[in-house]
Write an enzyme that holds these catalytic residues in place. Structure first.
Site, PDB file in Angstrom:
ATOM      1  N   CYS A 216       6.555  -1.079 -10.451  1.00 62.77           N
ATOM      2  CA  CYS A 216       7.026  -1.608  -9.207  1.00 62.77           C
ATOM      3  C   CYS A 216       8.517  -1.629  -9.367  1.00 62.77           C
ATOM      4  O   CYS A 216       9.157  -1.525 -10.406  1.00 62.77           O
ATOM      5  CB  CYS A 216       6.677  -3.103  -9.309  1.00 62.77           C
ATOM      6  SG  CYS A 216       4.983  -3.438  -8.622  1.00 62.77           S
TER       7      CYS A 216
ATOM      8  N   CYS B  73      -4.368  -0.984  -2.138  1.00 65.57           N
ATOM      9  CA  CYS B  73      -4.785   0.187  -2.222  1.00 65.57           C
ATOM     10  C   CYS B  73      -4.847   0.467  -3.957  1.00 65.57           C
ATOM     11  O   CYS B  73      -3.651   0.092  -4.474  1.00 65.57           O
ATOM     12  CB  CYS B  73      -4.193   1.407  -1.642  1.00 65.57           C
ATOM     13  SG  CYS B  73      -2.576   1.943  -2.066  1.00 65.57           S
TER      14      CYS B  73
ATOM     15  N   CYS C 217       0.852  -1.159   0.026  1.00 67.58           N
ATOM     16  CA  CYS C 217      -0.134  -0.014  -0.024  1.00 67.58           C
ATOM     17  C   CYS C 217       0.985   1.144  -0.026  1.00 67.58           C
ATOM     18  O   CYS C 217       1.839   1.192   0.614  1.00 67.58           O
ATOM     19  CB  CYS C 217      -1.028   0.140   1.328  1.00 67.58           C
ATOM     20  SG  CYS C 217      -2.291   1.244   1.199  1.00 67.58           S
TER      21      CYS C 217
END
Length: 161
Positions: free
Chosen positions: A89, A81, A8
């Site tokens: 990433c 989220c 998140c």
């Protein structure tokens, strides 16, 4: 042992909640961590209150950057989220399986009673999903597509297959 990283953006509420619940329900069957791209630096107090009220350990829970977990090498990354799901990433995650569980944020609720009710609803749903995940034969599913499929099914069908 399957390694799961919950992400998140601020790693202060939902991902911390998922980490603690996964540790609790899996009883060591899963190795779990949580992190964020822009960690808040401290765990949301309401998260800790909820976990303690459920008899779950809060030991070792911390808001941290995903950069600190490069050596963890997760088998699957679960974003909890919507903003984290849209972020790129880090390269070290490579071809790791990824699944998105868009979850409401109880920390946004200003009324503490309603906030804890939200935590209760969210915690119950997470506990159900994570119990199924801990019981699924995931050790046989080491390729990205199979992991994503099984973990993604927990969202739609409520059961692992």
């Amino acid at each position: 042992m399957l390694k799961i990283l919950f992400i998140c953006t601020h790693n202060r509420c939902r991902s911390i909640l998922a980490e603690a619940i996964a540790r609790h329900v899996s009883e060591g069957a899963l190795e779990v961590r949580s992190a964020g791209s822009q960690p808040a630096g401290q765990v949301f107090p309401g998260t800790l209150r909820y976990l303690e009220s459920q008899g779950m350990s809060v030991d070792g829970l911390q808001s941290q950057s995903w950069d600190e977990l490069e050596s963890f090498a997760p088998d699957i990354v679960i974003t909890v989220c919507d903003s984290a799901a849209g972020e790129a990433c880090p390269l070290w995650m490579g071809d790791t399986a990824r699944v998105h569980w868009g979850l409401p944020d109880p920390s946004k609720q200003p009324d503490e009673t309603l906030q804890q009710e939200m935590f209760g609803q969210l915690g119950q749903m997470m506990e159900q999903r994570l119990r199924l995940l801990a019981e699924a034969p995931l050790e046989t599913l080491r390729d990205r597509d199979s992991l994503e499929s099984v973990v993604g099914q927990l969202l739609t069908s409520g059961r692992a297959s």
